[in-house]
Design an enzyme around this catalytic site. Sequence first.
Site, short mmCIF file in Angstrom:
data_model
loop_
_atom_site.label_atom_id
_atom_site.label_comp_id
_atom_site.label_asym_id
_atom_site.label_seq_id
_atom_site.Cartn_x
_atom_site.Cartn_y
_atom_site.Cartn_z
N PHE A 1 0.84 -1.19 0.00
CA PHE A 1 0.00 0.00 0.00
C PHE A 1 0.88 1.25 0.00
O PHE A 1 0.69 2.16 -0.80
CB PHE A 1 -0.92 -0.02 1.23
CG PHE A 1 -1.64 1.28 1.50
CD1 PHE A 1 -2.79 1.61 0.79
CD2 PHE A 1 -1.17 2.18 2.45
CE1 PHE A 1 -3.46 2.81 1.04
CE2 PHE A 1 -1.82 3.37 2.69
CZ PHE A 1 -2.97 3.68 1.99
N TYR A 2 1.86 1.29 0.89
CA TYR A 2 2.73 2.46 0.96
C TYR A 2 3.58 2.60 -0.31
O TYR A 2 3.75 3.70 -0.83
CB TYR A 2 3.62 2.41 2.21
CG TYR A 2 2.83 2.64 3.47
CD1 TYR A 2 2.23 3.87 3.73
CD2 TYR A 2 2.68 1.63 4.42
CE1 TYR A 2 1.50 4.08 4.88
CE2 TYR A 2 1.95 1.84 5.58
CZ TYR A 2 1.36 3.07 5.80
OH TYR A 2 0.63 3.29 6.94
N ARG A 3 4.12 1.49 -0.82
CA ARG A 3 4.90 1.55 -2.06
C ARG A 3 4.05 2.06 -3.21
O ARG A 3 4.51 2.84 -4.04
CB ARG A 3 5.52 0.19 -2.38
CG ARG A 3 6.80 -0.07 -1.61
CD ARG A 3 7.59 -1.23 -2.18
NE ARG A 3 6.91 -2.50 -2.03
CZ ARG A 3 6.94 -3.24 -0.94
NH1 ARG A 3 7.65 -2.88 0.10
NH2 ARG A 3 6.28 -4.39 -0.89
N HIS B 1 1.87 4.21 -3.09
CA HIS B 1 1.76 5.66 -2.94
C HIS B 1 3.11 6.37 -2.97
O HIS B 1 3.21 7.53 -2.56
CB HIS B 1 1.00 5.98 -1.64
CG HIS B 1 -0.44 5.63 -1.72
ND1 HIS B 1 -1.36 6.37 -2.44
CD2 HIS B 1 -1.14 4.59 -1.22
CE1 HIS B 1 -2.55 5.83 -2.36
NE2 HIS B 1 -2.45 4.74 -1.62
#
Length: 156
Positions: free
Chosen positions: A130-132, A134
């Site tokens: 999820f963070y990657r 974004h």
Amino acid sequence: MSRAPFQLALLDGVRDRATFNSGSDPLDRYLHEQVTQDVRRRVAACFVATADGTHIAGYYTLASASTGKRLPRHPTVPAIRMGRLAVDQGFKGQGLGSALLADALSRAARPEIAAYALMADAKDDAAANFYRHHGFIALPDSPRTLFLPLATVPAV
């Protein structure tokens, strides 16, 4: 499931924390039992999203941190850590997680806050993805600790 617009605010005593259920015991337990102590001790700030002003649809926490890396004439690089981000199961699939992250980035990138990056601690591979997605970058020696340089966040 609700399609109502969300309101974002600092956690306060008006919000109903007891019914929040993200499906992650550690994230739920933190909101139910620990967050008010951390806020009171000023070790974290907690922001909540509600659809009705009372029931929490999602939340995230921010705290000061440092990356441990060096810049010229600075022993560490100041950062802001997103310790937790969770969405209630009844609100998943509506983009609330991304909206909470965008709000956190907007707060962290304010010019009056001196920080180089927003750091995130992913609890599992799905969260890291999820963070990657974004734009966050994983630390080479710790793939579940990710960061995003705040200079890359558009000014609001």
